[in-house]
Design an enzyme around this catalytic site. Structure first.
Site, PDB file in Angstrom:
ATOM      1  N   MET A  73      79.039   3.592 -73.286  1.00 10.47           N
ATOM      2  CA  MET A  73      79.522   4.184 -72.002  1.00 10.47           C
ATOM      3  C   MET A  73      78.156   4.885 -71.197  1.00 10.47           C
ATOM      4  O   MET A  73      78.382   5.853 -70.817  1.00 10.47           O
ATOM      5  CB  MET A  73      80.645   5.096 -72.115  1.00 10.47           C
ATOM      6  CG  MET A  73      81.913   4.270 -72.875  1.00 10.47           C
ATOM      7  SD  MET A  73      82.277   2.987 -72.147  1.00 10.47           S
ATOM      8  CE  MET A  73      83.832   2.536 -72.960  1.00 10.47           C
ATOM      9  N   ILE A  87      74.741   4.222 -68.562  1.00 15.65           N
ATOM     10  CA  ILE A  87      73.991   3.477 -67.602  1.00 15.65           C
ATOM     11  C   ILE A  87      72.798   3.324 -68.219  1.00 15.65           C
ATOM     12  O   ILE A  87      72.064   4.691 -68.053  1.00 15.65           O
ATOM     13  CB  ILE A  87      74.364   3.493 -66.204  1.00 15.65           C
ATOM     14  CG1 ILE A  87      75.806   3.263 -65.983  1.00 15.65           C
ATOM     15  CG2 ILE A  87      73.582   2.782 -65.346  1.00 15.65           C
ATOM     16  CD1 ILE A  87      76.568   3.434 -64.648  1.00 15.65           C
ATOM     17  N   LEU A  88      72.045   2.214 -68.131  1.00 10.59           N
ATOM     18  CA  LEU A  88      70.401   2.489 -68.789  1.00 10.59           C
ATOM     19  C   LEU A  88      69.688   2.221 -67.289  1.00 10.59           C
ATOM     20  O   LEU A  88      69.991   1.384 -66.499  1.00 10.59           O
ATOM     21  CB  LEU A  88      70.266   1.087 -69.431  1.00 10.59           C
ATOM     22  CG  LEU A  88      71.226   1.357 -70.917  1.00 10.59           C
ATOM     23  CD1 LEU A  88      71.153   0.133 -71.728  1.00 10.59           C
ATOM     24  CD2 LEU A  88      70.537   2.549 -71.787  1.00 10.59           C
ATOM     25  N   ASN A  90      75.906  -7.362 -72.659  1.00 15.05           N
ATOM     26  CA  ASN A  90      77.072  -6.068 -72.696  1.00 15.05           C
ATOM     27  C   ASN A  90      78.413  -7.065 -72.352  1.00 15.05           C
ATOM     28  O   ASN A  90      78.320  -8.184 -71.951  1.00 15.05           O
ATOM     29  CB  ASN A  90      76.811  -5.497 -71.295  1.00 15.05           C
ATOM     30  CG  ASN A  90      78.120  -4.389 -71.157  1.00 15.05           C
ATOM     31  OD1 ASN A  90      78.425  -3.624 -71.955  1.00 15.05           O
ATOM     32  ND2 ASN A  90      78.430  -4.355 -69.937  1.00 15.05           N
ATOM     33  N   HIS A 136      82.114  -6.784 -71.014  1.00 12.57           N
ATOM     34  CA  HIS A 136      82.959  -5.913 -69.922  1.00 12.57           C
ATOM     35  C   HIS A 136      84.357  -6.316 -69.796  1.00 12.57           C
ATOM     36  O   HIS A 136      84.312  -7.617 -69.701  1.00 12.57           O
ATOM     37  CB  HIS A 136      81.914  -5.996 -68.530  1.00 12.57           C
ATOM     38  CG  HIS A 136      83.059  -5.149 -67.612  1.00 12.57           C
ATOM     39  ND1 HIS A 136      82.607  -3.719 -67.516  1.00 12.57           N
ATOM     40  CD2 HIS A 136      83.742  -5.626 -66.434  1.00 12.57           C
ATOM     41  CE1 HIS A 136      83.530  -3.351 -66.316  1.00 12.57           C
ATOM     42  NE2 HIS A 136      84.069  -4.284 -65.856  1.00 12.57           N
ATOM     43  N   GLU A 152      69.109  -3.976 -64.162  1.00 11.19           N
ATOM     44  CA  GLU A 152      69.272  -2.728 -63.572  1.00 11.19           C
ATOM     45  C   GLU A 152      70.341  -2.505 -62.546  1.00 11.19           C
ATOM     46  O   GLU A 152      70.676  -1.228 -62.579  1.00 11.19           O
ATOM     47  CB  GLU A 152      68.043  -2.158 -62.920  1.00 11.19           C
ATOM     48  CG  GLU A 152      67.585  -3.027 -61.541  1.00 11.19           C
ATOM     49  CD  GLU A 152      67.327  -4.468 -61.730  1.00 11.19           C
ATOM     50  OE1 GLU A 152      67.097  -5.046 -62.939  1.00 11.19           O
ATOM     51  OE2 GLU A 152      66.897  -4.969 -60.720  1.00 11.19           O
ATOM     52  N   ASP A 172      76.593  -3.897 -64.634  1.00 11.64           N
ATOM     53  CA  ASP A 172      77.435  -4.834 -64.596  1.00 11.64           C
ATOM     54  C   ASP A 172      76.892  -6.573 -63.493  1.00 11.64           C
ATOM     55  O   ASP A 172      77.779  -7.243 -63.378  1.00 11.64           O
ATOM     56  CB  ASP A 172      78.878  -4.786 -64.253  1.00 11.64           C
ATOM     57  CG  ASP A 172      79.394  -4.024 -65.562  1.00 11.64           C
ATOM     58  OD1 ASP A 172      79.205  -3.867 -66.606  1.00 11.64           O
ATOM     59  OD2 ASP A 172      80.161  -2.935 -64.952  1.00 11.64           O
ATOM     60  N   ALA A 227      89.987 -11.907 -75.663  1.00  8.13           N
ATOM     61  CA  ALA A 227      89.013 -12.312 -75.021  1.00  8.13           C
ATOM     62  C   ALA A 227      87.643 -11.409 -75.649  1.00  8.13           C
ATOM     63  O   ALA A 227      86.902 -12.229 -76.250  1.00  8.13           O
ATOM     64  CB  ALA A 227      89.051 -11.881 -73.349  1.00  8.13           C
ATOM     65  N   GLU A 228      87.647 -10.373 -75.629  1.00  8.82           N
ATOM     66  CA  GLU A 228      86.288  -9.493 -75.792  1.00  8.82           C
ATOM     67  C   GLU A 228      85.962  -9.792 -77.467  1.00  8.82           C
ATOM     68  O   GLU A 228      84.614 -10.402 -77.503  1.00  8.82           O
ATOM     69  CB  GLU A 228      86.529  -8.185 -75.847  1.00  8.82           C
ATOM     70  CG  GLU A 228      86.859  -7.546 -74.453  1.00  8.82           C
ATOM     71  CD  GLU A 228      86.871  -6.133 -74.219  1.00  8.82           C
ATOM     72  OE1 GLU A 228      86.061  -5.339 -74.793  1.00  8.82           O
ATOM     73  OE2 GLU A 228      87.627  -5.566 -73.703  1.00  8.82           O
TER      74      GLU A 228
HETATM   75  C1  GAR Z   1      86.057  -2.283 -74.566  1.00  2.00           C
HETATM   76  O1  GAR Z   1      87.090  -2.776 -73.970  1.00  2.00           O
HETATM   77  C2  GAR Z   1      84.645  -2.714 -73.769  1.00  2.00           C
HETATM   78  O2  GAR Z   1      84.959  -3.865 -73.198  1.00  2.00           O
HETATM   79  C3  GAR Z   1      84.641  -1.438 -72.730  1.00  2.00           C
HETATM   80  O3  GAR Z   1      84.938  -0.347 -73.718  1.00  2.00           O
HETATM   81  C4  GAR Z   1      85.891  -0.860 -74.585  1.00  2.00           C
HETATM   82  C5  GAR Z   1      85.123  -0.320 -75.777  1.00  2.00           C
HETATM   83  O4  GAR Z   1      86.126  -0.396 -77.031  1.00  2.00           O
HETATM   84  N1  GAR Z   1      83.422  -1.254 -72.180  1.00  2.00           N
HETATM   85  C6  GAR Z   1      83.031  -1.182 -70.965  1.00  2.00           C
HETATM   86  O5  GAR Z   1      84.183  -0.770 -70.044  1.00  2.00           O
HETATM   87  C7  GAR Z   1      81.714  -1.073 -70.425  1.00  2.00           C
HETATM   88  N2  GAR Z   1      81.497  -1.083 -69.061  1.00  2.00           N
HETATM   89  P1  GAR Z   1      85.305  -0.448 -78.545  1.00  2.00           P
HETATM   90  O6  GAR Z   1      84.666   0.830 -78.832  1.00  2.00           O
HETATM   91  O7  GAR Z   1      86.662  -0.599 -79.402  1.00  2.00           O
HETATM   92  O8  GAR Z   1      84.616  -1.610 -78.831  1.00  2.00           O
END
Ligand code: GAR
Length: 201
Positions: A90, A92-93, A107, A109, A147, A150, A179-180
């Site tokens: 969490m 921003i780089l 990343n 998202h 930079e 997203d 999905a993720e």
């Molecule tokens: C995930 O849903 C990821 O996609 C989101 O935070 C959650 C982390 O969960 N990331 C963002 O919103 C980045 N912009 P996790 O720690 O259980 O992987």
């Protein structure tokens, strides 16, 4: 190089990190190896997940630390990291950081970019925004990091249905499960394979 050296950057629970660890154990990720997990929070449960899998960890606090990025770069360089995976990281780089690792940061998202993304859209907030807009389909995206928050090139996306009565928490869980946790390991393997191919030349 036999396997690309992967660093996973985390801030919280680390379910995406767990998906990567599982994918490595089941050979979905075979072109890379997770060699380091870095958290900007010392109490992130993701660190416990890494320790349970015998993966080296580092904590670099961001709050009140003007040298945060410099320390992060030094830690990653010292480990000879080839690919950085942001998995619920969490922070921003800066452009200085993303240029240092050009095409070497990905990343995950929790929406279909370009919807519900950019500064301020992270974690549950993304799902709150999708529900309050009233979209019927959301999903997740894995992309390269540049930079622009997203804003880098998209690698993989997967759509997920929104159901009547969804809360942000219920939707977050469905997006993670459907999905993720699938596209992040897949994208990771794709990019590692590409890195190894580049090394052969
Ligand atoms: C995930 O849903 C990821 O996609 C989101 O935070 C959650 C982390 O969960 N990331 C963002 O919103 C980045 N912009 P996790 O720690 O259980 O992987």
């Amino acid at each position: 190089m036999q396997k690309a050296r992967i660093a996973v950057l985390v801030s919280g629970g680390g379910t995406n990190l767990q998906a990567l660890i599982n994918a490595q154990q089941s050979d979905i990720i075979k072109s890379g190896s997770i060699t380091l997990v870095v958290s900007n929070k010392s109490d992130a449960y993701a660190l416990t997940r890494a320790a349970n899998a015998n993966i080296k960890t580092a904590v670099i606090e961001k709050k009140g630390n003007p040298d945060f990025e410099e320390q992060l770069i030094n830690t990653l360089d010292a480990e000879g990291i080839d690919l950085i995976v942001l998995a619920g990281f969490m922070c921003i780089l800066s452009e200085n950081f993303t240029r240092h690792f050009e095409n070497r940061i990905i990343n995950v998202h929790p929406s279909l970019i370009p919807s519900f993304c950019g500064e301020g859209f992270y974690g549950l907030r993304v799902h709150e925004a999708a529900l309050s807009y009233g979209v019927k389909v959301t999903g997740a995206t894995v992309h390269f990091v540049n930079e622009i928050p997203d804003g880098g090139k998209i690698i993989l996306q997967k759509a997920v249905e929104i159901k009547e009565g969804d809360t942000p928490e219920v939707l977050q869980k469905r997006v993670m499960e459907q999905a993720e946790w699938k596209i992040l390991p897949e994208a990771c393997e794709m990019v590692c394979k590409q890195i190894l191919k580049g090394e052969e030349k």
